[in-house]
Design an enzyme around this catalytic site. Structure first.
Site, PDB file in Angstrom:
ATOM      1  N   HIS A  34       0.837  -1.200   0.000  1.00 30.24           N
ATOM      2  CA  HIS A  34       0.000   0.000   0.000  1.00 30.24           C
ATOM      3  C   HIS A  34       0.879   1.259   0.000  1.00 30.24           C
ATOM      4  CE1 HIS A  34      -2.769  -2.945   2.158  1.00 30.24           C
ATOM      5  NE2 HIS A  34      -3.499  -2.590   1.143  1.00 30.24           N
ATOM      6  N   VAL A 173       4.676  -5.605  -4.540  1.00 27.19           N
ATOM      7  CA  VAL A 173       5.769  -5.572  -3.561  1.00 27.19           C
ATOM      8  C   VAL A 173       5.797  -6.923  -2.856  1.00 27.19           C
ATOM      9  CG1 VAL A 173       6.647  -4.452  -1.474  1.00 27.19           C
ATOM     10  CG2 VAL A 173       5.540  -3.086  -3.265  1.00 27.19           C
TER      11      VAL A 173
HETATM   12  P1  AMP Z   1      -6.432  -4.114  -0.468  1.00 27.39           P
HETATM   13  O1  AMP Z   1      -6.294  -3.246   0.741  1.00 27.39           O
HETATM   14  O2  AMP Z   1      -5.889  -5.492  -0.300  1.00 27.39           O
HETATM   15  O3  AMP Z   1      -7.811  -4.067  -1.087  1.00 27.39           O
HETATM   16  O4  AMP Z   1      -5.480  -3.470  -1.559  1.00 27.39           O
HETATM   17  C1  AMP Z   1      -5.534  -2.102  -1.854  1.00 27.39           C
HETATM   18  C2  AMP Z   1      -4.636  -1.845  -3.041  1.00 27.39           C
HETATM   19  O5  AMP Z   1      -3.298  -2.246  -2.710  1.00 27.39           O
HETATM   20  C3  AMP Z   1      -5.037  -2.657  -4.288  1.00 27.39           C
HETATM   21  O6  AMP Z   1      -4.883  -1.835  -5.436  1.00 27.39           O
HETATM   22  C4  AMP Z   1      -4.045  -3.782  -4.272  1.00 27.39           C
HETATM   23  O7  AMP Z   1      -3.788  -4.321  -5.551  1.00 27.39           O
HETATM   24  C5  AMP Z   1      -2.811  -3.104  -3.718  1.00 27.39           C
HETATM   25  N1  AMP Z   1      -1.876  -4.086  -3.148  1.00 27.39           N
HETATM   26  C6  AMP Z   1      -2.156  -5.088  -2.279  1.00 27.39           C
HETATM   27  N2  AMP Z   1      -1.049  -5.826  -2.039  1.00 27.39           N
HETATM   28  C7  AMP Z   1      -0.047  -5.279  -2.788  1.00 27.39           C
HETATM   29  C8  AMP Z   1       1.333  -5.589  -2.991  1.00 27.39           C
HETATM   30  N3  AMP Z   1       1.925  -6.627  -2.387  1.00 27.39           N
HETATM   31  N4  AMP Z   1       2.045  -4.810  -3.836  1.00 27.39           N
HETATM   32  C9  AMP Z   1       1.456  -3.759  -4.473  1.00 27.39           C
HETATM   33  N5  AMP Z   1       0.173  -3.410  -4.327  1.00 27.39           N
HETATM   34  C10 AMP Z   1      -0.577  -4.160  -3.492  1.00 27.39           C
END
Ligand code: AMP
Length: 277
Positions: A34, A173
């Site tokens: 994030h 990441v």
């Molecule tokens: P979430 O809180 O899991 O709904 O994710 C919020 C945003 O963070 C989404 O656009 C995800 O694709 C991104 N995200 C989650 N994990 C990662 C990661 N390991 N690397 C990059 N972006 C991420």
């Protein structure tokens, strides 16, 4: 610079910034993935809004909505440290009218691969993302490649519905050992975490091959080594624009995606590769 916490749509309107606005939608439990999205947003706009909302619409009954990690105070610290201007953290009651009926339907791409395992999930995602776009009115919105099908569907929604926002995809990441960061990783025991590593290992094994059948076979061979700790949901090599399976003659960028259950936790991961025949 002061971080403003907007708990409802009135707060959000009052916190509206000047100039370019970038939005990073999240469900909280913020981690380095994030943070990388927030930095990307910061590089593209003077005013950065992070939304934190565990969206009930994208969880099916029996999924982990009620036990999804909620770490609001720590999330605010992360946002403060990253120089975020506004955290938008509405309640479900504030987001959804009790008599609501209109929603976004993702279409075919919402029903295949990840969508086949999670019926209705992408309709819920697109509905909340469209609402967030309308509430925040960003010029740019940043999403992670980690959720590759979600990113593809959001690009599709923006194109099909002529939404005035630029979508930026940011790379996944990972931990040093390859595990893709995820809010759900905190559910994993030490043994689960070891089993979860097989996902990124399988993707790496597939990524060095040159043809669709060899890519699938190499990744599958690694998944097959996993013991009962890992229950694979799907392994798919797809066209990133449609999420349809890539045929043997496919050329260009493809996504190798995997989903599996480790104990009670469902994990997804993917890599982008180029097939040039
Ligand atoms: P979430 O809180 O899991 O709904 O994710 C919020 C945003 O963070 C989404 O656009 C995800 O694709 C991104 N995200 C989650 N994990 C990662 C990661 N390991 N690397 C990059 N972006 C991420």
């Amino acid at each position: 610079m002061q971080l403003t916490v907007a708990r409802n749509r009135t707060d959000l309107v009052n916190a509206r910034g000047q100039g370019e606005v970038a939005l990073v939608p999240t469900m909280g439990a913020l981690h380095e993935g994030h943070r990388s999205l927030i930095r990307e947003a910061r590089a593209r706009a003077g005013h950065v809004v992070v939304s934190i909302f565990v969206n009930p619409l994208q969880f099916a009954p029996g999924e982990d909505f009620s036990r999804y990690p909620r770490t609001f105070d720590a999330d605010l610290e992360v946002c403060r440290a990253e120089g975020v201007d506004v955290v938008f953290a509405p309640s479900a009651e504030d987001m959804y009218r009790p008599d609501r009926q209109v929603s976004v339907h993702a279409g075919r791409m919402g029903e295949i691969v990840e969508g086949a395992s999670r019926p209705g999930h992408f309709d819920g995602v697109l509905t909340v993302v469209l609402k967030l776009f309308n509430l925040v009115q960003p010029d740019v919105a940043v999403f992670g490649q980690k959720d590759a099908q979600q990113l593809a569907l959001i690009r599709r929604m923006v194109a099909d519905l002529d939404l005035p926002v630029e979508i930026v995809g940011a790379p996944t990441v990972r931990e040093a050992d390859g595990l893709a960061l995820s809010s759900r990783n905190r559910y994993l025991s030490a043994d689960d975490r070891q089993a979860a590593l097989i996902l990124s290992r399988a993707l790496r094994a597939g990524a060095v091959e040159l043809t669709p059948s060899k890519i699938r076979a190499a990744a599958q061979a690694v998944l097959d080594e996993a013991g009962p700790a890992l229950s694979v949901d799907y392994l798919a090599l797809v066209d990133p624009g449609t999420f349809e399976e890539a045929g043997e003659a496919f050329k260009g960028e493809a996504v190798l995606a995997v989903a599996a259950r480790v104990g009670a936790t469902r994990l997804i991961d993917n890599v982008v590769l180029t097939l040039d025949g």
